[in-house]
Design an enzyme around this catalytic site. Sequence first.
Site, mmCIF file in Angstrom:
data_model
loop_
_atom_site.group_PDB
_atom_site.id
_atom_site.type_symbol
_atom_site.label_atom_id
_atom_site.label_comp_id
_atom_site.label_asym_id
_atom_site.label_seq_id
_atom_site.Cartn_x
_atom_site.Cartn_y
_atom_site.Cartn_z
ATOM 1 N N ASP A 173 1.444 -1.332 0.140
ATOM 2 C CA ASP A 173 0.297 -0.201 -0.152
ATOM 3 C C ASP A 173 1.075 1.509 -0.334
ATOM 4 O OD1 ASP A 173 -1.759 1.522 0.927
ATOM 5 O OD2 ASP A 173 -3.193 1.005 1.524
ATOM 6 N N HIS A 174 0.892 1.798 -0.895
ATOM 7 C CA HIS A 174 2.364 3.119 -1.237
ATOM 8 C C HIS A 174 2.305 4.330 -0.140
ATOM 9 C CE1 HIS A 174 -0.292 5.358 -4.552
ATOM 10 N NE2 HIS A 174 -0.264 6.159 -3.980
ATOM 11 N N GLU A 212 -8.285 13.875 -5.558
ATOM 12 C CA GLU A 212 -7.473 14.164 -6.951
ATOM 13 C C GLU A 212 -7.714 15.426 -8.113
ATOM 14 O OE1 GLU A 212 -5.312 10.314 -6.883
ATOM 15 O OE2 GLU A 212 -7.431 9.480 -7.598
ATOM 16 N N ASP A 231 -10.470 1.151 -4.254
ATOM 17 C CA ASP A 231 -9.717 1.358 -4.870
ATOM 18 C C ASP A 231 -8.449 2.476 -4.212
ATOM 19 O OD1 ASP A 231 -7.302 1.887 -7.343
ATOM 20 O OD2 ASP A 231 -8.345 4.308 -7.516
ATOM 21 N N HIS A 236 -5.880 2.649 0.872
ATOM 22 C CA HIS A 236 -4.882 4.165 1.428
ATOM 23 C C HIS A 236 -5.670 4.834 3.188
ATOM 24 C CE1 HIS A 236 -3.288 2.867 -2.240
ATOM 25 N NE2 HIS A 236 -3.125 3.984 -2.490
ATOM 26 N N LYS A 332 -12.318 11.786 -7.509
ATOM 27 C CA LYS A 332 -11.054 12.333 -8.441
ATOM 28 C C LYS A 332 -12.163 13.433 -9.124
ATOM 29 C CE LYS A 332 -9.230 7.420 -9.462
ATOM 30 N NZ LYS A 332 -7.396 8.020 -9.221
#
Length: 474
Positions: A173-174, A212, A231, A236, A332
């Site tokens: 999970d970046h 975003e 997503d 996150h 988004k």
Amino acid sequence: MKQDKQLIVIFGATGDLAKRKLLPALLRLLRRGELGAATPIVCLGRKDLATAQYFEWLQMERFLPDDEPEVLQRFARLLHYRRFDLESGTDQCLREILASFADVFAAGNMLFYLALPTDTFTAVARLLKPLLQGPGWKRVVFEKPFGSDLPSAERLNAVISSAMNEEQIFRVDHYLGKELVQNILFLRFANEIFCCSWNRDAIDNVQITVSETLGVEERAGYYDGSGAIRDMLQNHLLQLLSFTAMEPPGSGSSDAIRDEAARVLEKLRRPMAEDVVVGQYGGGAVGDQVIRPYVQEDGVPADSSTETYVAVRAFVDTPRWQDVPFYLRTGKRLDRRYAEIRIIFKQHRCDGMVRNDKPNMIVIRIQPDEGIALAFNVRRPGSENESESVLMDFCHHCHFGPNTPEAYEAIMASVMRGDPLLFTRWDWLQASWRYIDQLRAVMPTVAVYQPGTSGPAEADELLRIDGRSWLQPM
Ligand code: BG6
């Protein structure tokens, strides 16, 4: 820490993730001296390319200052592109490719990075199984998403676990690699002034936002089957929630920390229909750009009801957090790109002494402008009892310089060290999918929102009925 004698193998090397994130991260690690000069990076892809062509396609020079061509040359020497088709390739073919790096292969330390779609994971796990024996360490990195609901994640995990053990599995999970996310635990547990007030007695609500400006871009094929809940929220945002809400771990070990992170999700209250709002971006002008509605994006079905925005009200049913709402939102095509955690304190009034005081607040700015701010009240000069809310603001790059490691550098460096802290453990993942499945079962139909705004009006209503509102960055 420099690690010599290891082989890095990237599956999906001609994909976007490898090009934009993984290889640049390795380049930066090499530049900082954290990647051994004898570390072959074997890039596997379906295309028939020579290494030189592949290297040219990567355009790695974009990630270095102009005056460092020597780093680029060193990196080029480590890189080896090999054609490998997952459908027809066998473990024997793979072994032959890797065995050609004879002495490193013999030492046996191997990092396999699966920058691949989730539906290929089981096939690759089976392919890798015979290679995961023998001397040295073997680590296998899985990109998200890990499953699409609890049953699929469980099936996937069962296959993977039959091919390797949990210590060899690194689920990415970046967000956990982001510097300010790693700082949440430091802020909470290395500061007496914060740790004692991090609870329901002092805190009114917590707001976690990942906003975003980009749309679905070229990823409609994946995104339309996923949506914002799977997503972004499942991974996150729930990770941010876990770090914000967890109990102090018994020790600093990765396992102790991950035990507590998983417990937060196990204590999430079952969501009700009124706790969730979903939206989808419509079309319209944003500045001088004309934005197409989501349903007219390339590859998106015209009748798609996939959500590109989600807001939820969540409760962590522990004595520390009982009835404190955690409001989470992500979407988004919103008005600005930022990610932050906002801890909003209760307002304790000293009757009559101070006027105009505002709640104290801690804002952890994950990106951009990484930092941590504390809002508190001071006396307005010249007034009798009037206060004004001001900020103490820690700016990460002003203090530590601009070269903070990028998330994927931290991820890569952690796998090479064998440190699992920045990776998702199975119990956490299981609890996250359980919550997400419950949420998806009650989610309403999508509300269309204007691009370039902060999301659908229904998301404002979610807080308004609680007598609150979303707080925007200054
Ligand atoms: C990815 C999602 O995991 O995170 C993307 O799949 C999203 O849809 C991205 O855009 C956001 O990451 P970052 O680091 O740019 O905030």
